[in-house]
Write a protein that holds these residues in place. Structure first.
Motif, PDB file in Angstrom:
ATOM      1  N   GLU A  96      12.654  -4.579   2.624  1.00  0.00           N
ATOM      2  CA  GLU A  96      13.070  -3.199   2.400  1.00  0.00           C
ATOM      3  C   GLU A  96      12.267  -2.474   1.327  1.00  0.00           C
ATOM      4  O   GLU A  96      12.077  -1.263   1.413  1.00  0.00           O
ATOM      5  N   ARG A  97      11.793  -3.225   0.318  1.00  0.00           N
ATOM      6  CA  ARG A  97      11.148  -2.561  -0.818  1.00  0.00           C
ATOM      7  C   ARG A  97       9.728  -3.020  -1.063  1.00  0.00           C
ATOM      8  O   ARG A  97       9.076  -2.564  -1.997  1.00  0.00           O
ATOM      9  N   GLY A  98       9.230  -3.927  -0.252  1.00  0.00           N
ATOM     10  CA  GLY A  98       7.866  -4.395  -0.447  1.00  0.00           C
ATOM     11  C   GLY A  98       7.700  -5.321  -1.631  1.00  0.00           C
ATOM     12  O   GLY A  98       6.595  -5.461  -2.170  1.00  0.00           O
ATOM     13  N   GLN A  99       8.783  -5.969  -2.036  1.00  0.00           N
ATOM     14  CA  GLN A  99       8.705  -6.918  -3.140  1.00  0.00           C
ATOM     15  C   GLN A  99       7.848  -8.114  -2.742  1.00  0.00           C
ATOM     16  O   GLN A  99       7.902  -8.594  -1.611  1.00  0.00           O
ATOM     17  N   ILE A 100       7.032  -8.592  -3.670  1.00  0.00           N
ATOM     18  CA  ILE A 100       6.205  -9.769  -3.430  1.00  0.00           C
ATOM     19  C   ILE A 100       7.053 -11.018  -3.673  1.00  0.00           C
ATOM     20  O   ILE A 100       7.740 -11.115  -4.699  1.00  0.00           O
ATOM     21  N   VAL A 101       7.011 -11.963  -2.752  1.00  0.00           N
ATOM     22  CA  VAL A 101       7.769 -13.213  -2.900  1.00  0.00           C
ATOM     23  C   VAL A 101       6.794 -14.386  -2.895  1.00  0.00           C
ATOM     24  O   VAL A 101       5.966 -14.516  -1.985  1.00  0.00           O
TER      25      VAL A 101
END
Length: 221
Positions: A96-101
């Motif tokens: 949803e937010r383009g967070q890097i994992v």
């Protein structure tokens, strides 16, 4: 569609997700200290959680406010329903937010996480006995996280933990601060830039002023 990460306002550089009983006083402690020493603003629950605050909402809020989520999958990670809720929420934020994992597989094989084998299979057998309605969502999140490019602790730096952590921190740093990528032929410059980053406390808020003193006629860009 995930929104552009450049348009987000992040409070933390890194959020650490881990099973406390497995790694809090060992691997995670060393990783956290290495991140902080490199000027990377990192959220670790026993370091940043305000006393008396409810743990659930506080951690979910910290995930939302973090540019990168680093998940340390250890042998007993799946035993904790909270850890499974956490990784599920992280994977939702990624979409949803383009967070890097970035996953770290600490003494577990990625396939154990992805396919819920070994200790993870045992943990899910117990969760299913308890008729937990969240099992399907947990399985989906672990499958997605297990497929992400990450690190196997036993393979990084040939299993040397301190060197492996340094390698991981350098990779995280390069994702956060690409401006500090330098030509490897400039011997000694990387160490100096790492020291500068640490002193600037990049990501911790506030304003810093840097003065550059050079020889006459020099130009700073």
């Amino acid at each position: 569609m995930a929104s552009s990460s450049s348009s987000q306002s992040w409070i933390y550089d890194v959020f650490l997700s881990f099973r406390g009983e497995d790694t809090r006083k060992t691997y995670v402690d060393h990783l956290y200290n290495a991140l902080v020493q490199n000027g990377i603003h990192t959220y670790k629950d026993d370091e940043a959680l305000p006393r008396g605050e409810t743990i659930g909402p506080a951690l979910l809020k910290a995930i939302d406010e973090s540019r990168i989520a680093v998940i340390i999958f250890s042998e007993n990670y799946a035993n904790s329903s909270w850890c499974l809720d956490e990784v599920t929420y992280i994977m939702e934020r990624k979409d949803e937010r383009g967070q890097i994992v970035m996953p770290i597989f600490y003494h577990v094989d990625p396939s154990e996480v992805r396919k819920q084998k070994g200790k993870y299979k045992e943990a899910f057998a117990q969760h299913e006995l308890e008729n937990n309605k969240r099992v399907e969502a947990w399985r989906k999140a672990l499958k997605e996280a297990g497929n992400l490019a990450g690190w196997e602790s036993k393979l990084v730096a040939n299993g040397h933990e301190s060197k492996g952590i340094k390698e991981i921190v350098n990779t995280i740093s390069s994702r956060l601060f690409p401006v500090f990528n330098v030509n490897e032929d400039l011997i000694g410059i990387e160490t100096r830039l790492q020291d500068l980053k640490s002193q600037l406390e990049i990501g911790s808020g506030g304003v810093r002023m840097v003065g550059i003193w050079g020889v006459g006629g020099g130009v700073a860009l």
